[in-house]
Structures are given as C-alpha cells and as structure tokens.
Design a protein around this motif. Structure first.
Motif, mmCIF file in Angstrom:
data_model
loop_
_atom_site.group_PDB
_atom_site.id
_atom_site.type_symbol
_atom_site.label_atom_id
_atom_site.label_comp_id
_atom_site.label_asym_id
_atom_site.label_seq_id
_atom_site.Cartn_x
_atom_site.Cartn_y
_atom_site.Cartn_z
ATOM 1 N N LEU A 235 -4.667 26.671 14.311
ATOM 2 C CA LEU A 235 -5.436 26.363 15.456
ATOM 3 C C LEU A 235 -5.117 27.415 16.612
ATOM 4 C CD1 LEU A 235 -6.160 22.756 15.523
ATOM 5 C CD2 LEU A 235 -7.731 24.404 14.625
ATOM 6 N N SER A 236 -5.764 27.802 17.283
ATOM 7 C CA SER A 236 -5.320 28.795 18.609
ATOM 8 C C SER A 236 -4.786 28.059 19.586
ATOM 9 C CB SER A 236 -6.815 29.161 19.298
ATOM 10 O OG SER A 236 -7.344 28.375 19.988
ATOM 11 N N LEU B 78 -6.130 4.175 20.227
ATOM 12 C CA LEU B 78 -6.303 3.876 18.860
ATOM 13 C C LEU B 78 -5.616 2.771 18.588
ATOM 14 C CD1 LEU B 78 -7.684 5.014 16.147
ATOM 15 C CD2 LEU B 78 -5.204 5.214 15.489
ATOM 16 N N THR C 62 -18.253 23.475 14.958
ATOM 17 C CA THR C 62 -17.389 22.177 14.575
ATOM 18 C C THR C 62 -16.841 21.496 15.752
ATOM 19 O OG1 THR C 62 -17.069 23.224 12.268
ATOM 20 C CG2 THR C 62 -15.624 21.407 13.115
ATOM 21 N N ARG C 63 -17.264 20.140 16.030
ATOM 22 C CA ARG C 63 -16.575 19.566 16.902
ATOM 23 C C ARG C 63 -14.947 19.268 16.849
ATOM 24 N NH1 ARG C 63 -16.079 14.000 18.573
ATOM 25 N NH2 ARG C 63 -16.261 13.642 16.381
ATOM 26 N N HIS D 118 -6.324 24.725 21.010
ATOM 27 C CA HIS D 118 -6.193 23.285 20.420
ATOM 28 C C HIS D 118 -5.123 23.055 19.787
ATOM 29 C CE1 HIS D 118 -10.733 24.579 20.151
ATOM 30 N NE2 HIS D 118 -10.830 23.562 20.811
ATOM 31 N N ALA E 114 -7.257 24.576 10.594
ATOM 32 C CA ALA E 114 -8.543 24.375 10.180
ATOM 33 C C ALA E 114 -8.706 25.199 9.021
ATOM 34 C CB ALA E 114 -9.385 24.874 11.136
ATOM 35 N N THR E 115 -9.994 24.748 8.262
ATOM 36 C CA THR E 115 -10.237 25.831 7.358
ATOM 37 C C THR E 115 -11.677 26.142 6.995
ATOM 38 O OG1 THR E 115 -10.010 26.072 4.695
ATOM 39 C CG2 THR E 115 -10.702 23.936 5.601
ATOM 40 N N LYS F 126 -6.082 27.855 8.461
ATOM 41 C CA LYS F 126 -5.919 28.542 9.546
ATOM 42 C C LYS F 126 -5.257 28.006 10.597
ATOM 43 C CE LYS F 126 -8.939 31.830 7.465
ATOM 44 N NZ LYS F 126 -8.754 33.143 7.296
ATOM 45 N N GLY G 191 -2.521 21.892 20.949
ATOM 46 C CA GLY G 191 -1.950 20.736 21.497
ATOM 47 C C GLY G 191 -2.522 19.317 20.748
ATOM 48 N N ILE G 192 -3.433 19.235 20.205
ATOM 49 C CA ILE G 192 -4.105 18.505 19.593
ATOM 50 C C ILE G 192 -3.408 18.074 18.244
ATOM 51 C CG2 ILE G 192 -6.160 17.213 18.917
ATOM 52 C CD1 ILE G 192 -7.688 19.157 20.701
ATOM 53 N N LYS G 193 -2.626 17.128 18.326
ATOM 54 C CA LYS G 193 -1.738 16.745 17.029
ATOM 55 C C LYS G 193 -2.245 16.119 16.102
ATOM 56 C CE LYS G 193 2.190 18.097 19.139
ATOM 57 N NZ LYS G 193 2.468 19.522 18.841
ATOM 58 N N THR G 194 -3.525 15.672 16.056
ATOM 59 C CA THR G 194 -4.222 14.907 14.861
ATOM 60 C C THR G 194 -4.414 15.865 13.931
ATOM 61 O OG1 THR G 194 -5.519 13.538 16.796
ATOM 62 C CG2 THR G 194 -6.004 13.291 14.429
ATOM 63 N N PHE G 195 -4.623 17.266 14.133
ATOM 64 C CA PHE G 195 -5.118 18.156 13.249
ATOM 65 C C PHE G 195 -3.775 19.235 13.073
ATOM 66 C CE2 PHE G 195 -8.570 16.826 15.682
ATOM 67 C CZ PHE G 195 -9.488 16.157 14.738
ATOM 68 N N LEU H 85 -10.898 7.085 15.519
ATOM 69 C CA LEU H 85 -9.934 8.008 15.701
ATOM 70 C C LEU H 85 -10.488 9.255 16.261
ATOM 71 C CD1 LEU H 85 -6.698 8.604 15.520
ATOM 72 C CD2 LEU H 85 -7.424 9.614 13.256
ATOM 73 N N LEU H 86 -11.732 9.569 15.716
ATOM 74 C CA LEU H 86 -12.293 10.837 15.997
ATOM 75 C C LEU H 86 -13.350 10.738 16.999
ATOM 76 C CD1 LEU H 86 -12.480 12.433 12.237
ATOM 77 C CD2 LEU H 86 -10.812 12.828 13.987
ATOM 78 N N PRO I 252 -12.504 16.745 17.771
ATOM 79 C CA PRO I 252 -12.219 15.541 18.309
ATOM 80 C C PRO I 252 -11.174 15.468 19.276
ATOM 81 C CG PRO I 252 -12.882 15.172 16.156
ATOM 82 C CD PRO I 252 -12.684 16.580 16.427
ATOM 83 N N ARG J 95 -0.815 17.608 27.446
ATOM 84 C CA ARG J 95 -1.521 16.981 26.460
ATOM 85 C C ARG J 95 -0.973 17.029 25.156
ATOM 86 N NH1 ARG J 95 -7.101 15.674 27.215
ATOM 87 N NH2 ARG J 95 -6.945 15.705 24.807
ATOM 88 N N SER J 96 -0.700 15.826 24.367
ATOM 89 C CA SER J 96 -0.273 16.055 22.918
ATOM 90 C C SER J 96 -1.053 14.971 22.030
ATOM 91 C CB SER J 96 0.961 15.928 23.149
ATOM 92 O OG SER J 96 1.124 14.508 23.222
ATOM 93 N N ALA K 122 -13.980 23.367 9.033
ATOM 94 C CA ALA K 122 -13.513 21.873 8.998
ATOM 95 C C ALA K 122 -12.009 21.786 9.463
ATOM 96 C CB ALA K 122 -13.677 21.312 7.391
ATOM 97 N N LEU K 123 -11.945 20.785 9.993
ATOM 98 C CA LEU K 123 -10.521 20.491 10.642
ATOM 99 C C LEU K 123 -9.644 19.786 9.468
ATOM 100 C CD1 LEU K 123 -11.607 19.245 14.078
ATOM 101 C CD2 LEU K 123 -9.913 21.179 13.646
#
Lengths: 634, 177
Positions: free
Chosen positions: A588-589, B174, B41-42, A592, A601-602, A586, A594-598, A547-548, B44, B160-161, A610-611
């Motif tokens: 995300l700006s 996935l 921190t990357r 980021h 962050a902290t 915290k 739009g990235i629904k997996t997260f 996934l990552l 993904p 993008r989502s 860390a996400l």
C-alpha cells in the motif's frame, strides 16, 4: 578507469570472495587446524588477488600478495593459527573492504602497511622487503618499430631488461597481427604491456628502450596513478576456484522478474475467467496449461528469491568475535536453523535489527565473567540465534543466558518517562515490550556499543515494516529471548478470496486453519457470545462486517474462517467464501500504509483491487479484545 | 511555496480540469494519463481524502479527492468524470496517485504574465495548498500545490495506526460480538 559495468562485476566478485574469506577465517577460530578451512582461506586470498590484478586494482593485488605470502606459512604448517593471527587476518580483510570502497580513506596505505607488519611479526618473517608494499606498479604500454627485426634489433632483450627492473607481468598485444597469408615474417606486429615494480625509476625504464628510440611508441603511467591513462590491463583469467553451477545476479533483476511474474499471474487469472465464461473446451485447456505454467513460474521465481538466513549470520559471528574483545567478556554465538529461508528483501532488512539485538545481549544481557562465575554459570556467555518455520511465518529468536531483564528498573524507567502510571503493574510481557519504546534505555552507562536507547526502537520499526511482530520472554537470572515473527514472503501468496457485504478481500491461505458455518444462534450481531466452540476449544471471533464498517445486513449462512498466527487463533466472520487464488501482494502507498488491518492489496482476475487482511494484526486484536472482556468479567 | 518557486519565469504546460465547480490545473509534467472512471475499491478505515484504490495497468494506486482538503462541495460524478493519474513525491519517494476530476478540459500553456498573486484574503482555500492562480480563457484557474497537500495529509496521518476507534469515527471500537 574501469567503466561502471566492469566495476560492478569486479565489486560483486570481490565481495563474494571477501565474504567467503571471512567465514573461513571465523570458522578457523573453532577449528584452528582444519586443513580444508586453511586451504579455503588461502584460495580466497589468491583468487581475490587475481581478481584485483585482472581488473587493474594494483593496490589491492599488491596488498593481498603480501597477505597471501604471510598466510602461506600457515598453509605449509610452519605457523599455527592463533586468535591473534585471526584478529590480524580479519583486520586485513577489513582493509581489503576499505580498498574496495569507492574512495579509500586517507592513509589507507599506511593502515595496510601496519597490518602487514603485524602479520609478518606473527608469522615470524620480516616485513615485505623493498619499497612501500602497497605502492602500485608502473604501467608501460609499448610498441617497437615494425622494422626492428629487419634492422637486427632483438625485442626479447628489452623484455628481459624490463624483467630485471621488476616487471611482474608482461603481456603481448597481438591485435595487429595479420592473417597468416598476409604475414611478413620479418615484420614486428606485436606490442606489449608491462607492470613494473614501483622501485624502478622512470629513467631505468626508458633506458631499457635505449636502442629502439626511433619509431618507439611508449606510454608510461607512474605508480601514483596506476589507472589514470593506461587502459586496465587485461590478461588471461587467473584460475578460479568456484562452485561451477552458481551465478551471481544483480538483485534488481530478480525484483524485475518478480514483477513480471506478478503480472503474468494476474493476466492468467483474467484468462481463466474468460475461459470459464466462454466455456470453449480448447480455450479452457489452454487456460489450464497457462495456469500450470504460471504457478510453476511463480514457485521457481519465489524459490530463487528465497535466501537462507545463513547468508547474514556470518557477519554476526564476526560481530560477536569483535564484541567479545571490546567488552572483555568471553562470548560464544550459536546459530541454528541457518538453512531457514526467507524472501531476500526480508533477509536484507533483518540484518540491522539482529545486529542491534546481539549488541544489546552482549553489552547488557550477559553479565561480566566474574558475576557469571558467582552465579554458577560458565564464564563464557552464550548468545543463540535460531530460525525455524511456523506456518506461513518464520520465527527468528535471539536468546542469551545472561541475567534477564530487570523488572523493577524497567518499571521505574517507564514511570519516569511517563509510559506507565505510578501504580500500574502490567504483566511481564507488556512490560518487556516497553524496551522497544524510542529512547528507552535502562543502561546506567552509555557505552560505545549500546545504552543510548536508539537501537531497540529501530528494531521494532523495521520488524513492523516487514509486517512482523516481536515477543520478549525473560526470566531473572535465566536470560532473555527476543522472538521475531516474520512473514515468509512479501511477494506472492496463495490467498483465500472472501466476500463481505459485496466487497472482496483476501486472507493468506497459509494462515487459514479451517472454515466452519456460523451457528444460527450467533448470526445476530447482538448476540453476546464472544466465542465459538470448535471441537470443545473456544475460539474468539471478529465480525468482518463490523470491522470493515460495512453496510447492510448479512444474509443467512455466514461462514467463519479460523486463522492462526503464532499461538493465537481467531475466527473471522465473512458472508461468503469465493475460492482460492494466487495473490500478488502490492504494497500500500504511504497514504494507506498506516492502516494496520491490511497488509497490502492485490489485483483480481476481473481487474478489481482487493485488500489483503493482515492476519497477525487481527489475531492480536482478537486476543486483546478477549483479554479486555475477561478483565471486565473478573 | 511561492508561484515563482514552482514556475520560475518560464511558461508551463498544464492540464486544466473541473472539480467542484472550479477550474483547476496540474502541471503536464506531473500527469501520467487520464482514465475513464474505473471501479474503486473502498479502503475501510481510510479518511475521505484517500478513501479508495484503483487498478492502473496492474499497479494498485490510491485515489485521492482534492475536494476534501480544498473544502469544495461534493457532487456526484457525471458522464464527463475522469481520473487523473499523477506522479507525485509521497513521503520522500516518487509515487503514483489518482485524483478525481469532474471533467477534463485541455492542455494549455500558462505563461508568467497569466499568473496572479495569490490573494491573502477572499479565497476559500488554505493558502498553503495553492501554488499559483492563473487566467485561462475567461476563467481563473487554480494550480493546487499537490506535494504540499499530500505532505500535509501524511503528517496528519502519522498518529493513526488503526481503524476508526471511538474518537476517529464516532463509532464503537471493535469488540468481540
């Protein structure tokens, strides 16, 4: 004019009172003879009037004075509470809100007078006598010559004359009275300020000072601009009837406090790491103390921010009351779980979507009374708002007992709008979700209330912004239920820190069900099995490495963290469990978000970022992937 | 945006820095601080332009790489590499973002006389990303239009989502393994 801070205090007080007044009035609808409610409403009116007068808002005080006078007849039992009376009273409450707003609309005076005369008609009393009831008073500030008494003048006669002219309040200004040992008994140190009814003319008022014109200091502000030059009169505080232990605090201060606590928690984690590294027993003990205090601080701060959902349901009662009249449908709103608490930011943003959903239910969901009678239902349409806890989430459900969603019409509309293929036949819940598409409306007629198809996509957007999800259930003839799943808080959570390919991530601990070893037979990435057999229930799992998009190969002993959201469970395959930690979320700006997996962050004890994994999104993902596989297999 | 709009007549203090072999500058008013390289921190699934997050005094700040929109070559960070922390409008709100720099030179004043017209041909950069070109020492210095670059990126992001699917990263979406 009032300075900004005073104004803010006044607004906050007045808004609280208006809210309380409204809820008392609405409760009276169901219990028109409840003495406690009538007294409560009266008290709110009275205190509000006092507050208005205290802060120099003569327009509000005067309007409320007449409102209160009329309502007094309800209190003394000579007039009964009727739905008409409540409607006028609510209109009066709205008028007060309008007066409170920064710039009252044009014609507010006339609107106020109209409400008062309707109120008076219902109470069987003539409208308030005299001039326009909401014209403000004259403000007079005056000082007689210091030698008035020595020359035989009698200041009290001036005051008496002012009273005769219609002075409502007269206050002495004692600021210049010297200490006793320096006080000259024949010298006049006092000044006065008075509010005099607008019915008096300027000549009348100046006439009252006829015998004291030499050395008189008089400033007179005409009624039209009550607080243009004169300072707001300050007097003894009117009696306040409030729960003694409550305090109104500006919301930003709570936000600031939360930020500080967040920083404290991060600093505390750093201290703990250092203490563990040095191993000094004294340092470890202090670190543990700080940890305990920080945890308690966090919990306290969080609990201060938690607001019962009841804080916003009052306005929904009002909304349903108004909708019922506008639509000509008898409606009842039932609220359960009002004590369920959510973070205040969540609560605040929840009001709008719920408002849309209620409008929609009243306008489209519930059938007209005749149709309901024909279907064997009670004429009164029922809307139920319920809230309850479910793990780390709160479920807020809005149901109606109306006709249910029209499957064929939604399908037809979706095909028409190109959202569905001609021959598609999606399952119900997938179809129901389409009603949240922008511009999607099946309403044959656009009404004032709804049908433009704008409300529902706002609902979805807001709930998604809050990291929540929406489920819809509907049965033909049996009504519709929309369930909103919301995270308890957006601020600090307990987190489970995990390691995937050397990168650390956080899983909200409240969502974690259990942690199991990944069986060796499944350790290989290519093994075809999609499920884990946990005590003979099958749990789908996701490999976080994949996934990552992580690099390298996993070592032995991978773990599976089983998480739940709603009804769904999914296993997350991780390399290693590091431990639990307090996680300051915290956001995300926009780069980021739009990235629904997260979900955010902290910052960890060593200062690294860390996400935080978004469990509901991952569970939904595990489910949909499983469904796809199921379909492929079928 | 024209140079006149961003630099109306008056001289401006800017910070000059090196990136991808070019000299760039940002307005000193946009600059919060300059940091030593910090652990990144990357994220993904995030595009190369904003691939990471850093901790700036307790705040989680996205780290952006201007080499991507400005089509510069990517060189590994040397000992002089720094992170510039900037205040920029993002999606209508003031936000803090970090950008990479290969080295930081100095704060200098660029007056209107030092500004050149943006040539319409001959630049490698999309003209809409360049606010102004000036002279500093013997070099040309480019002032990137940072709000335009970030706005451009965000508008491309709106569709993008999810994590990279088959189209976004040429990878298998996935699936349950």
């Amino acid at each position: 004019m009032m300075d900004a801070e005073t104004l803010a205090v006044f607004r906050a007080e007045a808004e609280g009172l208006v809210e309380s007044l409204e809820s008392n009035l609405l409760a009276l609808k169901d219990a028109p003879r409840d003495r406690a409610l009538i007294d409560g409403a009266f008290r709110d009116l009275h205190t509000l009037k006092g507050t208005g007068a205290m802060f120099g808002r003569a327009d509000i005080a005067s309007f409320l004075h007449d409102f209160e006078t009329a309502f007094d007849r309800v209190r003394d039992g000579s007039v009964e509470v009727t739905p008409d009376l409540l409607s006028v009273a609510l209109a009066a409450r709205d008028h007060v809100v309008a007066l409170l707003s920064a710039e009252p609309a044009e014609g507010a005076d006339r609107a106020g007078a109209a409400i008062l005369s309707r109120l008076a008609a219902l109470m069987g009393t003539p409208a308030a006598p005299g001039a326009a009831p909401d014209a403000g008073p004259w403000h007079a500030t005056f000082r007689l010559p210091a030698d008035t008494a020595a020359l035989g003048g009698r200041p009290e006669l001036v005051l008496e004359e002012l009273r005769r002219l219609g002075a409502r309040t007269i206050r002495a200004r004692t600021g210049d009275v010297p200490p006793l040992d320096r006080l000259d008994p024949v010298c006049l140190y006092l000044g006065w300020e008075a509010e005099i009814d607008a019915t008096a003319t300027e000549d009348d008022i100046r006439g009252a000072f006829l015998f004291h014109e030499d050395g008189l200091q008089l400033s007179l502000t005409p009624p039209a601009a009550p607080d243009a030059t004169a300072p707001p009169p300050r007097g003894p505080e009117p009696p306040q009837h409030r729960a003694p232990a409550l305090m109104r605090v500006p919301a930003e201060r709570l936000d600031e406090m939360m930020d500080r606590v967040g920083e404290l928690v991060i600093a505390e984690a750093r201290l703990n790491e250092l203490a563990a590294r040095f191993g000094d027993p004294g340092l470890v003990a202090v670190a543990e103390d700080i940890q305990r205090l920080a945890t308690a601080m966090r919990d306290n701060t969080m609990s201060i921010r938690m607001t019962p959902i009841g804080a916003i349901t009052g306005r929904f009662r009002r909304l349903v009351h108004d909708l019922s009249r506008e639509l000509g449908k008898p409606l009842a709103l039932e609220v359960t779980g009002e004590e369920t608490e959510l973070d205040k930011t969540v609560i605040e943003r929840l009001a709008d979507p719920l408002m849309h959903l209620i409008r929609n239910a009243a306008d489209h969901g519930l059938e007209p009374p005749a149709a309901r009678a024909a279907a064997g239902k009670p004429e009164e349409g029922r809307i139920t708002l319920s809230a309850r806890y479910s793990g780390a989430e709160v479920l807020v459900a809005l149901s109606d007992d109306g006709g249910g969603l029209d499957r064929d019409r939604i399908r037809a509309r979706a095909v028409e709008r190109g959202l569905l293929a001609e021959d598609a036949d999606p399952p119900d819940d997938a179809l129901w979700k389409l009603i949240f598409e922008p511009g999607f409306s099946t309403a044959p007629a656009v009404t004032e209330l709804s049908g433009r198809g704008v409300g529902m996509d706002v609902v979805r957007r807001t709930i998604e912004d809050l990291r929540g999800t929406i489920d819809v259930a509907s049965a033909p003839g049996g009504g519709t239920t929309v369930t909103l799943r919301l995270p308890l808080t957006l601020a600090i959570i307990d987190g489970l820190l995990i390691d995937v390919a050397g990168e650390r991530l956080v899983i909200p601990l409240a969502a974690v069900d259990e942690i199991v070893e990944l069986p060796d037979s499944l350790a290989d990435d290519d093994s075809g099995n999609a499920f884990l057999d946990i005590r003979s229930s099958l749990v789908p799992f996701l490999r976080l490495r994949r996934l990552l998009d992580s690099e390298g190969q996993p070592g032995a002993h991978q773990k599976v963290v089983v998480v739940t959201s709603g009804e769904g469970r999914v296993g997350l395959v991780v390399d290693r469990i590091i431990g639990s930690n307090q996680t300051v979320i915290k956001q995300l700006s926009p780069l980021h978000s739009g990235i629904k997996t997260f979900s955010g962050a902290t910052i960890l004890g060593d200062g690294a970022v860390a996400l935080i994994l978004d469990v509901p999104q991952l569970v939904a993902r595990g489910r949909s992937d499983t469904d796809c596989q199921g379909e492929a297999a079928a | 945006m024209t140079d006149a709009a961003q630099f109306p007549g008056a001289a401006r203090d800017v910070l000059t820095f090196r990136l991808g072999g070019e000299v760039l500058a940002v307005a000193a008013t946009q600059l919060r601080e300059v940091l030593e390289p910090a652990p990144v921190t990357r994220v993904p699934g995030a595009p190369a332009f904003s691939a990471g997050l850093i901790n700036v005094r307790g705040a989680v700040v996205p780290l952006a790489d201007l080499r991507v929109p400005l089509r510069m070559r990517h060189t590994p960070p040397g000992p002089d590499a720094r992170i510039l922390v900037l205040d920029l409008p993002l999606a209508g709100q003031q936000a803090i973002v970090g950008i990479h720099a290969d080295a930081v030179h100095e704060v200098t004043r660029i007056g209107p006389a030092d500004l050149e017209d943006i040539p319409t041909v001959g630049t490698r950069w999309p003209p809409r990303f360049v606010a102004a070109i000036g002279r500093w020492g013997g070099h040309f210095v480019t002032l990137p239009d940072l709000p335009a670059i970030f706005a451009d990126f965000l508008s491309g992001q709106s569709g993008r989502s999810h994590l990279p699917g088959p189209t976004a990263a040429g990878q298998q979406d996935l699936e349950i393994s």
